[in-house]
Write an enzyme that holds these catalytic residues in place. Structure first.
Site, PDB file in Angstrom:
ATOM      1  N   ILE A  24     -26.782 119.831  68.081  1.00 27.65           N
ATOM      2  CA  ILE A  24     -27.806 120.828  68.436  1.00 27.65           C
ATOM      3  C   ILE A  24     -29.121 120.214  68.911  1.00 27.65           C
ATOM      4  O   ILE A  24     -30.111 120.913  69.063  1.00 27.65           O
ATOM      5  CB  ILE A  24     -28.081 121.813  67.270  1.00 27.65           C
ATOM      6  CG1 ILE A  24     -28.523 121.057  66.009  1.00 27.65           C
ATOM      7  CG2 ILE A  24     -26.856 122.689  67.014  1.00 27.65           C
ATOM      8  CD1 ILE A  24     -29.062 121.982  64.914  1.00 27.65           C
ATOM      9  N   LYS A  25     -29.129 118.922  69.160  1.00 33.81           N
ATOM     10  CA  LYS A  25     -30.339 118.319  69.725  1.00 33.81           C
ATOM     11  C   LYS A  25     -30.446 118.671  71.215  1.00 33.81           C
ATOM     12  O   LYS A  25     -29.497 119.172  71.809  1.00 33.81           O
ATOM     13  CB  LYS A  25     -30.325 116.800  69.501  1.00 33.81           C
ATOM     14  CG  LYS A  25     -30.280 116.426  68.010  1.00 33.81           C
ATOM     15  CD  LYS A  25     -31.536 116.836  67.253  1.00 33.81           C
ATOM     16  CE  LYS A  25     -31.359 116.970  65.749  1.00 33.81           C
ATOM     17  NZ  LYS A  25     -31.025 115.751  65.038  1.00 33.81           N
ATOM     18  N   HIS A  26     -31.619 118.393  71.817  1.00 39.68           N
ATOM     19  CA  HIS A  26     -31.822 118.747  73.226  1.00 39.68           C
ATOM     20  C   HIS A  26     -30.674 118.229  74.102  1.00 39.68           C
ATOM     21  O   HIS A  26     -30.185 118.911  74.982  1.00 39.68           O
ATOM     22  CB  HIS A  26     -33.107 118.094  73.760  1.00 39.68           C
ATOM     23  CG  HIS A  26     -34.380 118.723  73.304  1.00 39.68           C
ATOM     24  ND1 HIS A  26     -35.308 118.053  72.537  1.00 39.68           N
ATOM     25  CD2 HIS A  26     -34.914 119.943  73.540  1.00 39.68           C
ATOM     26  CE1 HIS A  26     -36.358 118.836  72.315  1.00 39.68           C
ATOM     27  NE2 HIS A  26     -36.143 119.989  72.906  1.00 39.68           N
TER      28      HIS A  26
END
Ligand SMILES: *Cc1c(COP(=O)(O)O)cnc(C)c1O
Length: 357
Positions: A177-179
């Site tokens: 779910i990181k950029h």
């Protein structure tokens, strides 16, 4: 939080080519990703790793953290920041945070330094750059290296410089779910290119690729922390769309900064104006966060505090101490949706819901 993946027609041919190339472990794709990522984000010497946690572990060991060493750090972060200090054999020493944005309070950091301190761990929490000018001055006075945990802050800058380039070590995460996601993955940016060889050995059993396996001599403990070509291919394709994605987080964050400042009882994070946040999460401070959260939930908007202050875990219990800045920040905190998936209409609906209460 949502997972950002490129459209299948862009991603799948690239993945297929790598998967059936006969070279799926660490190789050319990984080295291409390292060069491309470092170039894109203005970082000098960069190694791709299997996770952000692995990169944190590497940074700590390279910084000289081992058994008996203290690391001054923040509890206002995701747990891997501080678990990695334990992985390295060190002890986290909690400094307080600024109640305005949840990043480290430089004065508190200075007070926590002892003759056992070996490094400072700084987190750009939620994507808001920490007060780096003061933190770097504290580190310089004490002769300590700074590790920047940039897992939330891809694309953020401070005083015009990219996060991850200010301290001696910069750590990035490519978790789901990181950029930018490679499913799992991470990167370590090194201020001193002289440490590249040691870092490469650390990520691969203590050995160097390219040296004959019958000849190589392991002199220091290493781990299985390399990135593989499949993840790197995903990363290379992700880089193609990353600017638009990051820009959307920032546009939403700035929209909220302007709109929410005018609503009584609510305040946007009061961050260091030398920083340009990445707005991975939007930090909203509320006189009554439960009430604001309920108003959003009633309209189908998920809003919550996303992390537990790490010092409240039993594992970290023995290291507990009073942190009034953190208590104030955490009591007022509410994260509201801010990512690339929030369109103009949704963000306006969120502002309207908060205004009506
Ligand atoms: C995600 C995250 C990490 C760890 O990254 P992984 O790639 O999941 O190991 C470290 N620090 C922070 C603040 C994070 O949010």
């Amino acid at each position: 939080m949502k997972v950002a993946l490129p459209p299948p027609e862009t991603l799948l041919p690239a993945l297929q080519a790598t998967l059936y190339s006969g070279m799926i472990a660490e190789g050319e794709q990984v080295y291409r990703f390292e060069t491309a990522f470092a170039g894109h984000f203005g970082l000098a010497s960069l190694l791709a790793m299997s996770s952000g946690t692995a990169a944190l572990h590497a940074a700590l060991v390279l910084a000289g953290v081992g058994p008996g060493a203290e690391v001054v750090t923040t509890p206002m972060t995701a747990e891997p920041t501080n678990l990695a200090i334990l992985h390295a054999g060190g002890t986290p020493v909690w400094a307080d945070v600024d109640p305005g944005d949840g990043t480290l309070d430089p004065g508190s950091v200075r007070e926590r330094i002892t003759d056992r301190t070996r490094a400072l761990m700084v987190v750009h929490y939620a994507g808001y750059p920490a007060r780096m000018a003061e933190l770097l001055a504290v580190a310089r006075d004490a002769g300590l290296p700074v590790i920047e945990d940039c897992a939330h802050a891809l694309g953020a800058t401070y005083g015009g410089a990219p996060v991850g380039s200010l301290g001696q070590y910069g750590v990035f995460s490519f978790q789901a779910i990181k950029h930018l996601t490679t499913v799992d993955g991470g990167a370590l940016a090194l201020g001193d290119p002289g440490q590249l060889t040691r870092a490469r050995a650390f990520r691969w059993f203590g050995m160097l690729k390219g040296v004959d396996r019958a000849e190589v001599d392991i002199t220091a403990l290493g781990y299985k922390y390399n990135m593989h070509n499949v993840a790197a291919t995903l990363g290379l394709v992700q880089l193609g769309g990353i600017d638009a994605l990051l820009a959307r987080h920032v546009a939403n964050g700035r929209f909220y900064d302007a709109e929410l400042a005018r609503i009584p009882g609510l305040a946007p994070a009061a961050f260091d104006p030398r920083g340009r946040p990445a707005y991975w999460l939007y930090t909203l401070l509320c006189d009554d966060p439960e009430d604001a959260g309920r108003a959003l939930q009633a309209r189908g908007v998920a809003a919550a505090k996303l992390h537990k202050p790490n010092h409240r875990h039993t594992l970290f219990g023995p290291m507990a101490r009073e942190l009034p800045g953190l208590e104030r920040f955490y009591r007022r905190l509410l994260h509201i949706p801010c990512g690339w998936w929030v369109d103009d209409e949704s963000r306006q609906r969120i502002v309207d819901a908060l205004r009506k209460g």
